[in-house]
Design a protein around this motif. Structure first.
Motif, PDB file in Angstrom:
ATOM      1  N   PHE A   1       6.069   5.428   3.388  1.00 19.10           N
ATOM      2  CA  PHE A   1       5.480   5.086   4.511  1.00 19.10           C
ATOM      3  C   PHE A   1       5.978   3.632   4.859  1.00 19.10           C
ATOM      4  CE2 PHE A   1       3.347   9.055   4.010  1.00 19.10           C
ATOM      5  CZ  PHE A   1       3.177   9.627   5.043  1.00 19.10           C
ATOM      6  N   ILE A   2       6.607   3.322   5.916  1.00 19.33           N
ATOM      7  CA  ILE A   2       6.970   1.995   6.087  1.00 19.33           C
ATOM      8  C   ILE A   2       6.134   1.247   6.838  1.00 19.33           C
ATOM      9  CG2 ILE A   2       8.738   0.893   7.090  1.00 19.33           C
ATOM     10  CD1 ILE A   2      10.770   3.101   6.440  1.00 19.33           C
ATOM     11  N   SER A   3       5.415   1.719   7.572  1.00 19.61           N
ATOM     12  CA  SER A   3       4.403   0.981   8.562  1.00 19.61           C
ATOM     13  C   SER A   3       2.901   1.063   8.104  1.00 19.61           C
ATOM     14  CB  SER A   3       4.529   1.229  10.128  1.00 19.61           C
ATOM     15  OG  SER A   3       3.934   0.537  10.881  1.00 19.61           O
ATOM     16  N   ILE A   4       2.478   0.243   7.484  1.00 19.42           N
ATOM     17  CA  ILE A   4       1.111   0.342   7.066  1.00 19.42           C
ATOM     18  C   ILE A   4       0.022  -0.496   7.980  1.00 19.42           C
ATOM     19  CG2 ILE A   4      -0.381  -0.272   5.106  1.00 19.42           C
ATOM     20  CD1 ILE A   4       1.929   0.123   3.213  1.00 19.42           C
ATOM     21  N   HIS A   5      -0.673   0.062   8.611  1.00 15.68           N
ATOM     22  CA  HIS A   5      -1.826  -0.394   9.448  1.00 15.68           C
ATOM     23  C   HIS A   5      -2.798  -1.052   8.767  1.00 15.68           C
ATOM     24  CE1 HIS A   5       0.436   1.013  12.972  1.00 15.68           C
ATOM     25  NE2 HIS A   5       0.297   2.227  12.450  1.00 15.68           N
ATOM     26  N   THR A   6      -3.407  -0.605   7.606  1.00 16.26           N
ATOM     27  CA  THR A   6      -4.593  -0.771   6.976  1.00 16.26           C
ATOM     28  C   THR A   6      -4.328  -0.636   5.333  1.00 16.26           C
ATOM     29  OG1 THR A   6      -5.938  -0.266   8.734  1.00 16.26           O
ATOM     30  CG2 THR A   6      -7.098  -0.605   6.729  1.00 16.26           C
TER      31      THR A   6
ATOM     32  N   HIS B   1      11.306  13.067  11.527  1.00 15.32           N
ATOM     33  CA  HIS B   1      11.494  12.363  12.831  1.00 15.32           C
ATOM     34  C   HIS B   1      10.993  10.961  12.844  1.00 15.32           C
ATOM     35  CE1 HIS B   1      13.012  11.933  16.814  1.00 15.32           C
ATOM     36  NE2 HIS B   1      11.872  11.859  17.302  1.00 15.32           N
ATOM     37  N   ASN B   2      11.552   9.863  13.387  1.00 19.39           N
ATOM     38  CA  ASN B   2      11.174   8.802  13.334  1.00 19.39           C
ATOM     39  C   ASN B   2       9.938   8.705  14.710  1.00 19.39           C
ATOM     40  OD1 ASN B   2      10.551   6.075  13.736  1.00 19.39           O
ATOM     41  ND2 ASN B   2      12.347   5.533  14.723  1.00 19.39           N
ATOM     42  N   SER B   3       8.673   8.591  13.835  1.00 21.58           N
ATOM     43  CA  SER B   3       7.594   8.865  14.877  1.00 21.58           C
ATOM     44  C   SER B   3       6.335   8.172  14.195  1.00 21.58           C
ATOM     45  CB  SER B   3       7.379  10.180  15.077  1.00 21.58           C
ATOM     46  OG  SER B   3       6.004  10.409  15.961  1.00 21.58           O
ATOM     47  N   ASP B   4       5.384   7.749  15.073  1.00 23.57           N
ATOM     48  CA  ASP B   4       4.057   7.318  14.662  1.00 23.57           C
ATOM     49  C   ASP B   4       3.218   8.516  14.527  1.00 23.57           C
ATOM     50  OD1 ASP B   4       3.506   7.837  17.193  1.00 23.57           O
ATOM     51  OD2 ASP B   4       2.769   5.888  17.709  1.00 23.57           O
ATOM     52  N   ARG B   5       3.599   9.749  14.621  1.00 25.81           N
ATOM     53  CA  ARG B   5       2.886  11.017  14.564  1.00 25.81           C
ATOM     54  C   ARG B   5       2.857  11.346  13.084  1.00 25.81           C
ATOM     55  NH1 ARG B   5       5.543  11.563  19.369  1.00 25.81           N
ATOM     56  NH2 ARG B   5       4.021  11.263  21.133  1.00 25.81           N
ATOM     57  N   THR B   6       3.785  11.009  12.274  1.00 24.14           N
ATOM     58  CA  THR B   6       3.679  11.402  10.909  1.00 24.14           C
ATOM     59  C   THR B   6       2.809  10.431  10.165  1.00 24.14           C
ATOM     60  OG1 THR B   6       5.944  12.538  10.808  1.00 24.14           O
ATOM     61  CG2 THR B   6       5.019  11.965   8.499  1.00 24.14           C
ATOM     62  N   THR B   7       1.809  10.738   9.657  1.00 26.55           N
ATOM     63  CA  THR B   7       0.606   9.808   9.330  1.00 26.55           C
ATOM     64  C   THR B   7      -0.026  10.018   7.937  1.00 26.55           C
ATOM     65  OG1 THR B   7      -1.247  10.702  10.445  1.00 26.55           O
ATOM     66  CG2 THR B   7       0.024   9.257  11.561  1.00 26.55           C
ATOM     67  N   PHE B   8      -0.494   9.076   7.151  1.00 33.26           N
ATOM     68  CA  PHE B   8      -1.149   9.582   5.940  1.00 33.26           C
ATOM     69  C   PHE B   8      -2.368   8.272   5.913  1.00 33.26           C
ATOM     70  CE2 PHE B   8      -0.956   9.384   1.059  1.00 33.26           C
ATOM     71  CZ  PHE B   8      -1.917  10.158   0.836  1.00 33.26           C
ATOM     72  N   SER B   9      -3.728   8.740   5.628  1.00 35.06           N
ATOM     73  CA  SER B   9      -4.600   7.994   5.571  1.00 35.06           C
ATOM     74  C   SER B   9      -5.685   8.310   4.572  1.00 35.06           C
ATOM     75  CB  SER B   9      -5.447   7.619   6.749  1.00 35.06           C
ATOM     76  OG  SER B   9      -5.900   8.675   7.332  1.00 35.06           O
ATOM     77  N   GLY B  10      -6.331   7.340   4.184  1.00 35.04           N
ATOM     78  CA  GLY B  10      -7.420   7.898   3.110  1.00 35.04           C
ATOM     79  C   GLY B  10      -8.392   6.554   3.144  1.00 35.04           C
TER      80      GLY B  10
ATOM     81  N   PHE C   1      -6.911   3.122   3.648  1.00 30.20           N
ATOM     82  CA  PHE C   1      -5.472   2.859   4.021  1.00 30.20           C
ATOM     83  C   PHE C   1      -5.259   3.760   5.189  1.00 30.20           C
ATOM     84  CE2 PHE C   1      -4.579   6.352   1.207  1.00 30.20           C
ATOM     85  CZ  PHE C   1      -3.690   6.899   1.984  1.00 30.20           C
ATOM     86  N   SER C   2      -4.250   3.276   6.029  1.00 31.52           N
ATOM     87  CA  SER C   2      -3.674   3.993   7.151  1.00 31.52           C
ATOM     88  C   SER C   2      -2.132   3.654   7.272  1.00 31.52           C
ATOM     89  CB  SER C   2      -4.474   3.686   8.287  1.00 31.52           C
ATOM     90  OG  SER C   2      -4.005   4.666   9.268  1.00 31.52           O
ATOM     91  N   ALA C   3      -1.302   4.649   7.205  1.00 32.75           N
ATOM     92  CA  ALA C   3       0.340   4.324   7.383  1.00 32.75           C
ATOM     93  C   ALA C   3       0.968   5.365   8.167  1.00 32.75           C
ATOM     94  CB  ALA C   3       0.642   4.222   6.081  1.00 32.75           C
TER      95      ALA C   3
ATOM     96  N   ASP D   1      -4.651  -0.460  -2.648  1.00 28.63           N
ATOM     97  CA  ASP D   1      -4.514   0.816  -3.426  1.00 28.63           C
ATOM     98  C   ASP D   1      -3.569   1.546  -2.943  1.00 28.63           C
ATOM     99  OD1 ASP D   1      -6.592  -0.315  -4.970  1.00 28.63           O
ATOM    100  OD2 ASP D   1      -7.944   0.952  -3.755  1.00 28.63           O
ATOM    101  N   PHE D   2      -2.826   1.343  -1.825  1.00 29.50           N
ATOM    102  CA  PHE D   2      -1.821   2.209  -1.255  1.00 29.50           C
ATOM    103  C   PHE D   2      -0.285   1.460  -1.287  1.00 29.50           C
ATOM    104  CE2 PHE D   2       0.852   4.124   2.270  1.00 29.50           C
ATOM    105  CZ  PHE D   2       1.013   5.334   1.712  1.00 29.50           C
ATOM    106  N   ASP D   3       0.580   2.019  -1.876  1.00 33.25           N
ATOM    107  CA  ASP D   3       1.982   1.361  -1.927  1.00 33.25           C
ATOM    108  C   ASP D   3       2.952   2.408  -0.947  1.00 33.25           C
ATOM    109  OD1 ASP D   3       4.061  -0.410  -3.069  1.00 33.25           O
ATOM    110  OD2 ASP D   3       4.874   1.728  -3.525  1.00 33.25           O
ATOM    111  N   GLY D   4       3.170   1.406   0.177  1.00 33.84           N
ATOM    112  CA  GLY D   4       3.892   2.140   1.058  1.00 33.84           C
ATOM    113  C   GLY D   4       5.158   2.759   0.719  1.00 33.84           C
ATOM    114  N   PRO D   5       5.890   1.641   0.169  1.00 34.63           N
ATOM    115  CA  PRO D   5       7.467   2.337  -0.263  1.00 34.63           C
ATOM    116  C   PRO D   5       7.295   3.356  -1.336  1.00 34.63           C
ATOM    117  CG  PRO D   5       7.320  -0.021  -0.246  1.00 34.63           C
ATOM    118  CD  PRO D   5       5.734   0.389   0.090  1.00 34.63           C
ATOM    119  N   SER D   6       6.797   3.320  -2.048  1.00 36.42           N
ATOM    120  CA  SER D   6       6.459   4.834  -3.037  1.00 36.42           C
ATOM    121  C   SER D   6       5.835   5.887  -2.205  1.00 36.42           C
ATOM    122  CB  SER D   6       6.026   4.128  -4.289  1.00 36.42           C
ATOM    123  OG  SER D   6       4.405   3.996  -4.057  1.00 36.42           O
TER     124      SER D   6
END
Length: 194
Positions: free
Chosen positions: A87-92, A179-188, A69-71, A97-102
């Motif tokens: 995380f609202i925007s999920i790329h992958t 801050h609203n940005s695509d720079r706060t990310t989480f992936s696995g 996943f990548s969000a 297995d990743f739930d963005g809203p939670s």
């Protein structure tokens, strides 16, 4: 002719008779009555094709499972300390297995995983930890001194997970301003299934 000469003559006669019948009759004899080795003959024709063998056992094919996943945060938000960062925007989200809203990744394939995250702050000091279930794995601390500062920090970890383990990001900053940005990310991603 004396007896000795007669015996020698008979032995000679027996040897000649043996040679005429196909060589020496002594078992294991490879030296007497044998001439030089002849030339190698021409190669013979190939034999008939043999019968088809029995069918073997069915093999097994192992199709590797994948989880990745990548969000990105996708919106500005004020976040309560101790909760999972959503995380609202999920790329992958291969394997779902990743739930963005939670903001929670739940392991369904036991194995070794690599997680990375980055936190982007503007005029706000933030502290965020990577969590495995309720255990702090590692963290980042973004310290802002003054105003009009943008700072990003990142970290990563390789974790062994069992089915049902949860991985998430926890902010420990009360009312943290993300801050609203695509720079706060989480992936696995899974790197080795077990």
């Amino acid at each position: 002719m004396d007896i000795k000469t007669g015996v020698e003559f008979l032995l000679l006669l027996l040897a000649v008779l043996r040679f005429q019948r196909g060589g020496c009759q002594r078992i294991g004899c490879n030296t007497c009555c044998r001439g030089p080795t002849g030339k190698v003959g021409a190669k013979g024709d190939p034999g008939d094709i043999g019968p088809r063998g029995e069918r073997g056992e069915n093999g097994s094919i192992h199709i590797h499972n994948i989880s990745a996943f990548s969000a990105v945060l996708g919106a500005s938000l004020t976040h309560n300390a101790g909760e999972a960062l959503p995380f609202i925007s999920i790329h992958t989200n291969v394997g779902d297995d990743f739930d963005g809203p939670s903001g929670i990744f739940t392991c369904t394939i036991p194995g070794i995983y690599r997680f990375t995250y980055s936190i982007y702050a503007y005029d706000e000091t933030l502290e965020v930890f990577l969590m495995k279930n309720q255990d702090n794995i590692n963290g980042v601390y973004v310290y802002i001194h003054g105003t009009d500062y943008f700072i990003a920090r990142s970290n990563s970890a390789v974790l062994q997970l069992a089915s049902g383990d949860k991985v998430w990001l926890k902010s420990t900053t009360p009312n943290g301003q993300f801050h609203n940005s695509d720079r706060t990310t989480f992936s696995g991603v899974i790197i080795h299934e077990m």
